[in-house]
Design a protein around this motif. Structure first.
Motif, PDB file in Angstrom:
ATOM      1  N   ILE A  40       0.839  -1.206   0.000  1.00  0.00           N
ATOM      2  CA  ILE A  40       0.000   0.000   0.000  1.00  0.00           C
ATOM      3  C   ILE A  40       0.870   1.251   0.000  1.00  0.00           C
ATOM      4  N   SER A  51      -5.247  -4.303  -8.649  1.00  0.00           N
ATOM      5  CA  SER A  51      -3.949  -3.655  -8.677  1.00  0.00           C
ATOM      6  C   SER A  51      -2.956  -4.333  -9.614  1.00  0.00           C
ATOM      7  N   THR A 106      -8.351  -0.289  -0.775  1.00  0.00           N
ATOM      8  CA  THR A 106      -7.369   0.618  -1.366  1.00  0.00           C
ATOM      9  C   THR A 106      -7.818   0.994  -2.773  1.00  0.00           C
ATOM     10  N   ARG A 126       1.200   4.242  -3.048  1.00  0.00           N
ATOM     11  CA  ARG A 126       1.201   5.684  -2.786  1.00  0.00           C
ATOM     12  C   ARG A 126       2.425   6.349  -3.429  1.00  0.00           C
TER      13      ARG A 126
END
Length: 351
Positions: A263, A341, A294, A267
């Motif tokens: 995570i 993702s 997320t 970012r």
């Protein structure tokens, strides 16, 4: 008017009021079977009327038990709790402990010394998470004869242990990226605690072997330059990506050994102006609750985090109870969870 503190009622006060010895009062609370039923009942009634409560330390020494189990970690709690994994794991340990009437005591390095923290911990047994087989504190606990269960470590002789299929889970994560077409990956490993030997057969080694095995099967070597280590925290993931980009690395995918790292990596990649997964795919490991929410939701390897804590606590409590069973090793299953993702590498998009 000066406030006066009321004097604490002592065992001697109860003995005098009941006309018995202090030993009899102690028996009434700790071993009532050694007294006549009427005598024990009368002592308890008098103690209650006086507001007497046994001193918890004295009672602990009398019963030779604390009613508490320890959760031992090789890193400071401030760092450990920066990763939501540990909160979920601790919740599993605490649930089983509390159901059995035990409290939970966290043991982490005290002024940099885990030995000092262990020496001050008054517990009936220890769940030790993430300590290598030759970690000096493991030997210290064993010499003391303190019941112990290890988690995410090498299985020990004569000690119960719990882990998950780290290698299989990591291999599944890598194979997922391979099937999508990725060949250039960056691995972000978990920084080992101090004193952990670099060659330890621990979580890091098992997951690394899973990644390398999968890519070796398609002729790709994950070199040491393709691996960066960081603390298993959000900030650790951010820093790892910053270091990789500063070194000129531009992988099409990132394999992170924890969701917190993954995570943080997402970012940092966005801060680089990149889109996930259009420019870079990211895979984590753990499946913490945050992984589902997320942006984008994180592809990761699910492990039963709470279940691992629950199983470790059950094994430890069985040892404390003296069931006499031989040491047991529990290996729990992992499962790849594909979310948004991950996708094809940029070169293959639009084919």
């Amino acid at each position: 008017m000066e406030h006066q503190v009321q004097r604490r009622v002592t065992i001697a006060d109860v003995a005098e009021a009941a006309g018995v010895s202090k030993t009899a009062v102690s028996f009434a609370f700790n071993n009532p079977g050694r007294l006549n039923v009427d005598t024990a009942s009368r002592i308890m009634e008098i103690a209650d009327s006086l507001g007497y409560r046994p001193d918890p330390v004295a009672r602990m020494l009398t019963q030779r038990r604390t009613g508490t189990i320890g959760l031992l970690t090789p890193q400071a709690l401030a760092m450990i709790f920066s990763n939501p994994f540990f909160g979920m794991f601790s919740a599993g340990v605490a649930m089983v402990a509390e159901e059995a009437g035990y409290g939970l005591h966290f043991i982490s390095p005290l002024h940099g010394s885990l030995s000092r923290a262990i020496a001050r911990a008054t517990v009936d047994g220890v769940v030790a998470i993430g300590l290598a087989a030759d970690h000096p504190e493991i030997a210290e606990i064993r010499r003391a004869g303190l019941p112990m269960t290890t988690v995410d470590s090498d299985p020990f002789d004569k000690i119960d242990s719990v882990d998950v299929d780290d290698e299989g889970g990591a291999r599944a994560a890598a194979e997922h990226l391979i099937e999508l077409g990725h060949r250039d990956v960056l691995v972000i490993g978990i920084q080992r605690a101090e004193h952990a030997p670099s060659g330890a057969e621990d979580v890091v080694a098992r997951r690394m072997r899973g990644y390398r095995t999968a890519f070796a099967a398609v002729g790709v070597d994950i070199a040491d330059d393709d691996v960066i280590v960081s603390p298993a925290t959000f900030a650790g993931g951010v820093t790892a990506i910053e270091r990789a980009w500063a070194a000129g690395r531009r992988p099409t995918a990132v394999l992170a050994m924890s969701d917190a790292i993954a995570i943080g990596a997402i970012r940092a990649l966005r801060d680089q102006g990149l889109s996930i997964p259009r420019d870079v795919s990211v895979v984590g490991f753990d499946d913490i609750e945050l992984a589902q929410t997320t942006d984008p939701p994180l592809t990761t390897v699910h492990q039963p985090i709470r279940g691992k804590g629950e199983e470790a606590a059950r094994l430890l409590l069985a040892v404390i109870a003296g069931t006499g069973e031989p040491p047991r090793h529990r290996r729990l299953a992992t499962q790849l969870i594909v979310r948004a993702s991950t996708g094809s590498p940029p070169a293959q998009q639009g084919r």
